[in-house]
Motif scaffolding. Structure first.
Motif, PDB file in Angstrom:
ATOM      1  N   GLY A 262     112.487  43.078  64.375  1.00  0.00           N
ATOM      2  CA  GLY A 262     111.526  42.828  63.307  1.00  0.00           C
ATOM      3  C   GLY A 262     110.153  43.385  63.624  1.00  0.00           C
ATOM      4  N   GLU A 263     109.725  43.279  64.872  1.00  0.00           N
ATOM      5  CA  GLU A 263     108.422  43.800  65.287  1.00  0.00           C
ATOM      6  C   GLU A 263     108.402  45.326  65.223  1.00  0.00           C
ATOM      7  N   ILE A 264     109.493  45.947  65.656  1.00  0.00           N
ATOM      8  CA  ILE A 264     109.577  47.413  65.587  1.00  0.00           C
ATOM      9  C   ILE A 264     109.454  47.870  64.137  1.00  0.00           C
ATOM     10  N   LEU A 265     110.199  47.228  63.242  1.00  0.00           N
ATOM     11  CA  LEU A 265     110.197  47.635  61.836  1.00  0.00           C
ATOM     12  C   LEU A 265     108.869  47.339  61.156  1.00  0.00           C
ATOM     13  N   GLU A 266     108.208  46.271  61.565  1.00  0.00           N
ATOM     14  CA  GLU A 266     106.922  45.906  60.963  1.00  0.00           C
ATOM     15  C   GLU A 266     105.806  46.841  61.401  1.00  0.00           C
ATOM     16  N   LYS A 267     105.749  47.139  62.704  1.00  0.00           N
ATOM     17  CA  LYS A 267     104.644  47.921  63.248  1.00  0.00           C
ATOM     18  C   LYS A 267     104.886  49.424  63.217  1.00  0.00           C
ATOM     19  N   THR A 268     106.143  49.839  63.267  1.00  0.00           N
ATOM     20  CA  THR A 268     106.474  51.267  63.264  1.00  0.00           C
ATOM     21  C   THR A 268     107.688  51.519  62.367  1.00  0.00           C
ATOM     22  N   PRO A 269     107.533  51.330  61.056  1.00  0.00           N
ATOM     23  CA  PRO A 269     108.680  51.463  60.145  1.00  0.00           C
ATOM     24  C   PRO A 269     109.368  52.826  60.207  1.00  0.00           C
ATOM     25  N   GLU A 270     108.647  53.839  60.629  1.00  0.00           N
ATOM     26  CA  GLU A 270     109.243  55.170  60.728  1.00  0.00           C
ATOM     27  C   GLU A 270     110.332  55.234  61.801  1.00  0.00           C
TER      28      GLU A 270
ATOM     29  N   ALA B   4     112.768  53.186  62.058  1.00  0.00           N
ATOM     30  CA  ALA B   4     114.026  52.687  61.493  1.00  0.00           C
ATOM     31  C   ALA B   4     115.082  53.783  61.458  1.00  0.00           C
ATOM     32  N   GLU B   5     114.676  55.000  61.192  1.00  0.00           N
ATOM     33  CA  GLU B   5     115.623  56.116  61.116  1.00  0.00           C
ATOM     34  C   GLU B   5     116.359  56.302  62.443  1.00  0.00           C
ATOM     35  N   ILE B   6     115.651  56.148  63.560  1.00  0.00           N
ATOM     36  CA  ILE B   6     116.274  56.283  64.881  1.00  0.00           C
ATOM     37  C   ILE B   6     117.321  55.189  65.077  1.00  0.00           C
ATOM     38  N   LEU B   7     116.980  53.971  64.674  1.00  0.00           N
ATOM     39  CA  LEU B   7     117.904  52.853  64.817  1.00  0.00           C
ATOM     40  C   LEU B   7     119.131  53.038  63.919  1.00  0.00           C
ATOM     41  N   LEU B   8     118.905  53.497  62.709  1.00  0.00           N
ATOM     42  CA  LEU B   8     120.019  53.736  61.786  1.00  0.00           C
ATOM     43  C   LEU B   8     120.948  54.826  62.305  1.00  0.00           C
ATOM     44  N   GLU B   9     120.364  55.904  62.819  1.00  0.00           N
ATOM     45  CA  GLU B   9     121.167  57.004  63.352  1.00  0.00           C
ATOM     46  C   GLU B   9     121.999  56.559  64.558  1.00  0.00           C
ATOM     47  N   ALA B  10     121.496  55.565  65.286  1.00  0.00           N
ATOM     48  CA  ALA B  10     122.220  55.052  66.458  1.00  0.00           C
ATOM     49  C   ALA B  10     123.363  54.129  66.066  1.00  0.00           C
ATOM     50  N   GLY B  11     123.415  53.734  64.795  1.00  0.00           N
ATOM     51  CA  GLY B  11     124.505  52.884  64.336  1.00  0.00           C
ATOM     52  C   GLY B  11     124.107  51.461  63.981  1.00  0.00           C
ATOM     53  N   MET B  12     122.806  51.178  63.984  1.00  0.00           N
ATOM     54  CA  MET B  12     122.328  49.840  63.614  1.00  0.00           C
ATOM     55  C   MET B  12     122.055  49.806  62.113  1.00  0.00           C
TER      56      MET B  12
END
Length: 61
Positions: free
Chosen positions: A10-18, A20-28
């Motif tokens: 949640g902190e990653i997405l709140e402070k650095t929403p950009e 999210a693409e890395i997390l999505l590409e990793a399979g999250m």
């Protein structure tokens, strides 16, 4: 923002929403799930079978 294995999703997405693409590409693909917001990056990687150190490196690049 310096991200480590104990940083909450949640902190990653709140402070650095950009990042999210890395997390999505990793399979999250559950980033919108309320439960994932309180998970640490290490917990999320463990559930998804992802190397946490590799993701930390990518997120901090």
């Amino acid at each position: 923002m310096e991200i480590n294995k104990d940083t909450k999703i949640g902190e990653i997405l709140e402070k650095t929403p950009e990042k999210a693409e890395i997390l999505l590409e990793a399979g999250m693909h559950c980033l919108g799930c309320p439960a994932s917001q309180m998970e640490t990056l290490e917990e999320a990687c463990s559930v998804h079978g992802i190397d946490v150190e590799e993701i930390v490196t990518k997120l901090n690049a």
